[in-house]
Design an enzyme around this catalytic site. Structure first.
Site, PDB file in Angstrom:
ATOM      1  N   PRO A  21       0.827  -1.219   0.000  1.00 27.87           N
ATOM      2  CA  PRO A  21       0.000   0.000   0.000  1.00 27.87           C
ATOM      3  C   PRO A  21       0.854   1.259   0.000  1.00 27.87           C
ATOM      4  CG  PRO A  21      -0.930  -1.607   1.489  1.00 27.87           C
ATOM      5  CD  PRO A  21       0.377  -2.188   1.005  1.00 27.87           C
ATOM      6  N   CYS A  22       0.419   2.246  -0.787  1.00 24.44           N
ATOM      7  CA  CYS A  22       1.315   3.354  -1.106  1.00 24.44           C
ATOM      8  C   CYS A  22       0.997   4.662  -0.402  1.00 24.44           C
ATOM      9  CB  CYS A  22       1.298   3.584  -2.614  1.00 24.44           C
ATOM     10  SG  CYS A  22      -0.340   4.025  -3.252  1.00 24.44           S
TER      11      CYS A  22
END
EC number: 2.1.1.37
Length: 445
Positions: free
Chosen positions: A135-136
């Site tokens: 997840p960014c």
């Protein structure tokens, strides 16, 4: 080639690898509805291989309520009972983490065992490739600005350590790590440096592109055939002794005769006004006009499909409807409305200095702008260009912009559907990545 997909989301990255003859032995994803979407997509791939897409279409016709998903899947299981085990083994609804700190998490040791079970089910003795991107939000510029000081403590900065652990265990020839450009600059570049050093310690070289200057390796997916501006970084890691080159994405990009516009991407989808349409019901194509009016992109989206799902228009408050009309009128003149240009009676906050572009239209004759996960919260940044419809994009329209084919169904409530689409790697791009990576690996065999 055998692939393990980590942080799978709704399967956008693995979709391109499926299409180009990679075998995805395991998808690991923490969000329940994203996993259900992957399972439905596995129905499609399985039934296509069996030359039985009619059964898939029948499944789409009857599966119009996510609360009854298991009952409707029984239609397919009745003919292919072996699919139950396939879904169980290949889709792992698990969250990386430390169970001592987070009871919902699965330890690396447990995760490795589950993946080994998946490989055993697929009769695979080794893993050729690992794909995925943690997840960014903690790396993105918007995420960092919202999180402020807490970004340094955010555990998502270090989810790559779990990724590394899986790579270290299964020793694939290579891995693909997709993420936002902020990955290269997070904590003043220290996060990316730590990523490279961590993989170096287990025998892997990591490249961000062909340039020695990492920031020059940020790519825009629009340059590879995706109908939106979407800047990302694709890390390519490989065992040092293999000495691979960075994949040549340019050689495999999709080229269109003319630049894609919003009109080329979504104009064939039915008109719906706020609160019209349906979240999961199948809309079959109206073929009375033939297909000559369709753009090449729309034709591609319709391959192996009789229709589409996920086409419901959100409700809209009166104030927002008035703002949308103003924004759309601006867009027809090639302009974007700024928040401080709205009449005072339509403003909901007094700060005229930040988020001035909070209302944004996908203009008919321009390339669509980036679709992100915030679309799950509201549609203000994703306004449809037709003033008569006066609404935000549906999930299907957002999926079209993301390059998901029409036969790709997103499961779950609408908010979950939007999140899945906004977080995804566009399958158009993942196909480019898959072809380029396959070329690198196969050239060395």
């Amino acid at each position: 080639m055998i692939v393990v997909d980590l942080f799978s989301g709704a399967g956008g990255l693995s979709e391109g690898f499926h299409k180009h003859d990679f075998k995805i032995a395991a998808h690991v994803e923490k969000e329940y509805w994203a996993c259900e979407t992957i399972k439905t997509r596995l129905f499609y791939h399985f039934l296509k291989a069996k030359n039985d897409l009619e059964l898939y279409y029948e499944f789409l016709r009857v599966s119009d309520n996510y609360r009854n998903i298991e009952q409707t899947r029984a239609l397919v299981f009745e003919r292919y009972p072996e699919l139950r085990e396939k879904l169980e083994k290949e889709v792992l609804n698990r969250k990386f983490g430390n169970p001592h700190n987070d009871p919902t998490a699965t330890s690396s040791t447990q995760m490795i065992q589950l993946i080994q079970n998946s490989l055993q089910y697929s009769r695979a003795t080794s893993v050729d490739l690992i794909i995925g991107g943690p997840p960014c939000q903690a790396y993105s510029l918007v995420g960092r600005s919202r999180m402020k000081e807490s970004v340094d403590k955010d555990s998502r900065n270090y989810l790559f350590q779990y990724y590394k652990r899986i790579v270290d265990e299964f020793k694939p020839k290579a891995f693909v790590f997709e993420n936002v450009p902020g990955l290269l600059t997070a904590k003043k570049g220290k996060v990316y440096q730590e990523i490279k050093e961590s993989f170096d310690q287990i025998g892997y070289t990591v490249l961000s592109g062909t340039s020695e200057e990492d920031k020059s390796n940020i790519i825009d997916f629009a340059d590879f055939g995706v109908p939106q501006r979407r800047k990302r970084v694709i890390l390519f890691g490989f065992q040092k002794n293999l000495n691979y080159e960075y994949p040549n994405f340019d050689r495999h990009k999709l080229s269109w005769d003319i630049p894609l516009t919003t009109r080329d991407v979504i104009s064939d989808l039915p008109v719906v006004k706020p609160k019209q349409g349906h979240d999961l019901r199948l809309f079959e194509y109206d073929m009375s006009q033939g297909v000559d009016y369709l753009s090449p992109y729309e034709l591609m989206m319709r391959e192996d499909s009789i229709g589409f799902t996920n086409h419901f228009a959100r409700p809209l408050k009166d104030r927002d409807a008035e703002i949308y009309q103003i924004a759309i009128k601006y867009a027809t003149q090639g302009k974007q409305i700024k928040y401080n240009e709205l009449p005072d009676r339509l403003k909901t906050h007094k700060n005229d200095k930040v988020f001035l572009d909070r209302f944004k239209v996908h203009r008919w004759d321009s390339i669509p702008h980036t679709v992100v996960a915030h679309i799950s919260k509201d549609g203000h940044y994703n306004i449809h260009p037709d003033i008569d419809q006066c609404r935000s994009l549906t999930v299907r329209e957002a999926a079209r912009i993301q390059g998901f084919p029409d036969n790709y169904k997103f499961e779950g409530p609408r908010t979950a559907q939007f999140t899945q689409v906004g977080n995804a790697v566009p399958p158009v791009m993942s196909g480019v990545i898959a072809r380029a990576v396959k070329e690198v690996i196969c050239d060395q065999l």
